[in-house]
Design an enzyme around this catalytic site. Structure first.
Site, PDB file in Angstrom:
ATOM      1  N   ALA A 227       0.774  -1.245   0.000  1.00  0.00           N
ATOM      2  CA  ALA A 227       0.000   0.000   0.000  1.00  0.00           C
ATOM      3  C   ALA A 227       0.805   1.296   0.000  1.00  0.00           C
ATOM      4  O   ALA A 227       0.312   2.338  -0.435  1.00  0.00           O
ATOM      5  CB  ALA A 227      -0.926  -0.002   1.211  1.00  0.00           C
ATOM      6  N   ALA A 228       2.019   1.278   0.534  1.00  0.00           N
ATOM      7  CA  ALA A 228       2.737   2.535   0.787  1.00  0.00           C
ATOM      8  C   ALA A 228       3.238   3.174  -0.515  1.00  0.00           C
ATOM      9  O   ALA A 228       3.665   2.447  -1.423  1.00  0.00           O
ATOM     10  CB  ALA A 228       3.917   2.271   1.712  1.00  0.00           C
ATOM     11  N   PRO A 229       3.158   4.500  -0.601  1.00  0.00           N
ATOM     12  CA  PRO A 229       2.771   5.474   0.437  1.00  0.00           C
ATOM     13  C   PRO A 229       1.272   5.746   0.551  1.00  0.00           C
ATOM     14  O   PRO A 229       0.879   6.633   1.300  1.00  0.00           O
ATOM     15  CB  PRO A 229       3.508   6.741  -0.002  1.00  0.00           C
ATOM     16  CG  PRO A 229       3.562   6.636  -1.496  1.00  0.00           C
ATOM     17  CD  PRO A 229       3.711   5.159  -1.809  1.00  0.00           C
ATOM     18  N   GLY A 230       0.438   5.020  -0.198  1.00  0.00           N
ATOM     19  CA  GLY A 230      -0.996   5.107   0.058  1.00  0.00           C
ATOM     20  C   GLY A 230      -1.793   5.892  -0.967  1.00  0.00           C
ATOM     21  O   GLY A 230      -2.961   6.193  -0.730  1.00  0.00           O
TER      22      GLY A 230
ATOM     23  N   LYS B 189      -3.045   4.916  -3.868  1.00  0.00           N
ATOM     24  CA  LYS B 189      -4.213   4.160  -4.341  1.00  0.00           C
ATOM     25  C   LYS B 189      -5.139   3.813  -3.171  1.00  0.00           C
ATOM     26  O   LYS B 189      -6.348   3.693  -3.338  1.00  0.00           O
ATOM     27  CB  LYS B 189      -3.752   2.912  -5.106  1.00  0.00           C
ATOM     28  CG  LYS B 189      -2.916   3.281  -6.328  1.00  0.00           C
ATOM     29  CD  LYS B 189      -2.466   2.094  -7.146  1.00  0.00           C
ATOM     30  CE  LYS B 189      -1.493   2.519  -8.227  1.00  0.00           C
ATOM     31  NZ  LYS B 189      -0.145   2.894  -7.718  1.00  0.00           N
TER      32      LYS B 189
ATOM     33  N   ASP C 149       2.029  -3.190   4.257  1.00  0.00           N
ATOM     34  CA  ASP C 149       3.316  -2.926   3.609  1.00  0.00           C
ATOM     35  C   ASP C 149       4.413  -3.482   4.508  1.00  0.00           C
ATOM     36  O   ASP C 149       4.287  -3.473   5.734  1.00  0.00           O
ATOM     37  CB  ASP C 149       3.554  -1.428   3.358  1.00  0.00           C
ATOM     38  CG  ASP C 149       4.506  -1.193   2.175  1.00  0.00           C
ATOM     39  OD1 ASP C 149       4.034  -0.919   1.045  1.00  0.00           O
ATOM     40  OD2 ASP C 149       5.737  -1.314   2.367  1.00  0.00           O
TER      41      ASP C 149
ATOM     42  N   ASP D 172       4.481  -8.808   5.644  1.00  0.00           N
ATOM     43  CA  ASP D 172       4.725  -9.379   4.329  1.00  0.00           C
ATOM     44  C   ASP D 172       3.381  -9.941   3.859  1.00  0.00           C
ATOM     45  O   ASP D 172       2.873 -10.908   4.450  1.00  0.00           O
ATOM     46  CB  ASP D 172       5.783 -10.485   4.465  1.00  0.00           C
ATOM     47  CG  ASP D 172       5.991 -11.260   3.179  1.00  0.00           C
ATOM     48  OD1 ASP D 172       5.294 -10.987   2.182  1.00  0.00           O
ATOM     49  OD2 ASP D 172       6.855 -12.158   3.181  1.00  0.00           O
TER      50      ASP D 172
ATOM     51  N   ASP E  83      -0.456  -4.037  -5.948  1.00  0.00           N
ATOM     52  CA  ASP E  83       0.380  -3.052  -6.659  1.00  0.00           C
ATOM     53  C   ASP E  83       1.819  -3.482  -6.360  1.00  0.00           C
ATOM     54  O   ASP E  83       2.456  -2.992  -5.437  1.00  0.00           O
ATOM     55  CB  ASP E  83       0.063  -1.651  -6.116  1.00  0.00           C
ATOM     56  CG  ASP E  83       0.695  -0.549  -6.941  1.00  0.00           C
ATOM     57  OD1 ASP E  83       1.216  -0.840  -8.034  1.00  0.00           O
ATOM     58  OD2 ASP E  83       0.672   0.617  -6.492  1.00  0.00           O
TER      59      ASP E  83
ATOM     60  N   CYS F  43       4.285  -0.741 -12.146  1.00  0.00           N
ATOM     61  CA  CYS F  43       4.673   0.450 -12.910  1.00  0.00           C
ATOM     62  C   CYS F  43       5.908   0.066 -13.722  1.00  0.00           C
ATOM     63  O   CYS F  43       6.859   0.822 -13.847  1.00  0.00           O
ATOM     64  CB  CYS F  43       4.911   1.668 -12.020  1.00  0.00           C
ATOM     65  SG  CYS F  43       6.175   1.439 -10.769  1.00  0.00           S
TER      66      CYS F  43
HETATM   67  C1  LIG Z   1       4.641   0.063  -6.071  1.00  0.00           C
HETATM   68  S1  LIG Z   1       4.829   0.356  -4.364  1.00  0.00           S
HETATM   69  C2  LIG Z   1       3.169   0.621  -3.845  1.00  0.00           C
HETATM   70  C3  LIG Z   1       2.587   1.971  -4.194  1.00  0.00           C
HETATM   71  C4  LIG Z   1       1.235   2.221  -3.560  1.00  0.00           C
HETATM   72  N1  LIG Z   1       0.285   1.173  -3.881  1.00  0.00           N
HETATM   73  C5  LIG Z   1       0.640   3.564  -3.917  1.00  0.00           C
HETATM   74  O1  LIG Z   1      -0.223   3.633  -4.829  1.00  0.00           O
HETATM   75  O2  LIG Z   1       0.989   4.564  -3.286  1.00  0.00           O
HETATM   76  C6  LIG Z   1       5.173  -1.249  -3.744  1.00  0.00           C
HETATM   77  C7  LIG Z   1       5.201  -1.365  -2.249  1.00  0.00           C
HETATM   78  O3  LIG Z   1       5.258  -2.747  -1.906  1.00  0.00           O
HETATM   79  C8  LIG Z   1       5.928  -2.884  -0.680  1.00  0.00           C
HETATM   80  N2  LIG Z   1       6.266  -4.319  -0.543  1.00  0.00           N
HETATM   81  C9  LIG Z   1       7.300  -4.996  -1.116  1.00  0.00           C
HETATM   82  N3  LIG Z   1       7.222  -6.309  -0.809  1.00  0.00           N
HETATM   83  C10 LIG Z   1       6.113  -6.468  -0.037  1.00  0.00           C
HETATM   84  C11 LIG Z   1       5.488  -7.587   0.584  1.00  0.00           C
HETATM   85  N4  LIG Z   1       6.021  -8.822   0.477  1.00  0.00           N
HETATM   86  N5  LIG Z   1       4.363  -7.393   1.304  1.00  0.00           N
HETATM   87  C12 LIG Z   1       3.828  -6.142   1.421  1.00  0.00           C
HETATM   88  N6  LIG Z   1       4.375  -5.041   0.854  1.00  0.00           N
HETATM   89  C13 LIG Z   1       5.496  -5.201   0.131  1.00  0.00           C
HETATM   90  C14 LIG Z   1       7.068  -1.894  -0.785  1.00  0.00           C
HETATM   91  O4  LIG Z   1       7.561  -1.523   0.488  1.00  0.00           O
HETATM   92  C15 LIG Z   1       6.389  -0.724  -1.537  1.00  0.00           C
HETATM   93  O5  LIG Z   1       5.930   0.240  -0.632  1.00  0.00           O
END
Ligand SMILES: C[S@@+](CC[C@H](N)C(=O)[O-])C[C@H]1O[C@@H](n2cnc3c(N)ncnc32)[C@H](O)[C@@H]1O
Length: 199
Positions: A29-32, A34, A50, A76, A95, A148
Site C-alpha cells: 500500500a505505501a505510500p498510500g 491508491k 506494507d 509481508d 500493486d 509500474c
Molecule cells: C509500487 S509500491 C506501492 C505503491 C502504492 N500502492 C501507492 O499507490 O501509493 C510497492 C510497495 O510494496 C511494498 N512491498 C514490497 N514487498 C512487499 C510484501 N512482500 N508485502 C507487502 N508489501 C510489500 C514496498 O515496500 C512498496 O511500498
C-alpha cells in the site's frame, strides 16, 4: 485537501469496481496513493499492508490528512498466516514491487540503480505475492494486479503463468492501453493492469 497522482495510476481504484461495504485488501500500500483513492470512491472496509514501516507511516499520515481510515499492518502480504484472520476479501489490489521501468522519466536514477538480476528477483516476488493473495480472495471476488513496469517478465508472463496454473482465475477484459499495458507518453507513466476474477 488533494492528492496529486499520475493519470495512469488513477486507473487502479476505478478498475476495482468498488461498492459500499466491501472488504478490500491493499496488499502493497505505501505510500498510500491508491489506498486513499479507493477510500474516496466507496465506503469500504480496507486493510492496507506494507513490509516497510517507514513507508507505512506515510500511508497513515496521508489518510489522516485526507480524513480517511483503514486497518494498517506492517507485514509481508505473502505471509498470510501472520496477518490474515481467514475472512475473505471482495477485492484485492496487488500493486506489486517491480523494477519501476515505467516511471524512469520521473526517477532517472532507476537506470543506474537497477542490476541485471533485478527483473528475475522482482518476478519471483510478484509470483509469490500472487499465489499467496489468491487464497485470501473470496469466490466471485476480483484481484487487480498492477506494476509500474513495462517489462513482459513482470507483467504478461506473470499473469499468463498464473492463469495457466489456476483454472479458477478468469481474466476480465476492457483494460486501459494495449491489453492492460500503458506505455509512458505525454499523459501518463508506464503501467500494467490485469484484473482477475475468482470463478
Ligand atoms: C509500487 S509500491 C506501492 C505503491 C502504492 N500502492 C501507492 O499507490 O501509493 C510497492 C510497495 O510494496 C511494498 N512491498 C514490497 N514487498 C512487499 C510484501 N512482500 N508485502 C507487502 N508489501 C510489500 C514496498 O515496500 C512498496 O511500498
Amino acid at each position: 485537501m488533494v492528492s496529486v497522482q499520475d493519470a495512469g495510476a488513477q486507473f487502479a481504484a476505478r478498475l476495482l469496481d468498488l461498492g459500499d461495504g466491501m472488504r478490500v485488501l491493499d496488499a502493497c500500500a505505501a505510500p498510500g496513493g491508491k489506498t486513499a483513492h479507493m477510500l474516496e470512491l466507496a465506503d469500504v472496509d480496507l486493510t492496507a499492508l506494507d513490509t516497510d514501516p517507514v513507508r507505512l507511516a506515510r500511508v497513515n499520515s496521508n489518510l489522516e490528512r485526507l480524513g480517511l481510515s483503514a486497518h494498517l499492518a506492517c507485514a509481508d502480504a505473502a505471509a498470510t498466516e501472520a496477518w490474515w484472520d481467514t475472512r475473505t476479501f471482495d477485492r484485492v489490489l496487488l500493486d506489486a514491487p517491480c523494477t519501476a521501468s515505467g516511471v524512469v522519466r520521473r526517477h532517472p536514477d532507476i537506470k543506474w540503480l537497477r542490476q541485471p538480476g533485478d527483473i528475475r528477483r522482482f518476478a519471483e516476488q510478484q509470483q509469490r505475492l500472487l499465489e499467496a493473495l489468491w487464497k485470501v480472495l473470496g469466490r466471485g471476488g476480483k484481484l487487480l494486479y498492477v506494476t509500474c513496469s513495462i517489462f513482459m517478465e513482470e507483467n504478461q508472463e506473470r499473469i499468463g503463468g498464473f492463469v495457466a496454473r489456476h483454472p479458477d482465475a478468469h481474466i476480465l477484459g476492457a483494460m486501459p492501453g494495449r491489453d492492460g499495458l500503458l506505455l509512458p507518453d505525454n499523459e501518463h507513466d508506464g503501467f500494467y493492469f490485469s484484473l482477475l476474477q475468482k470463478v
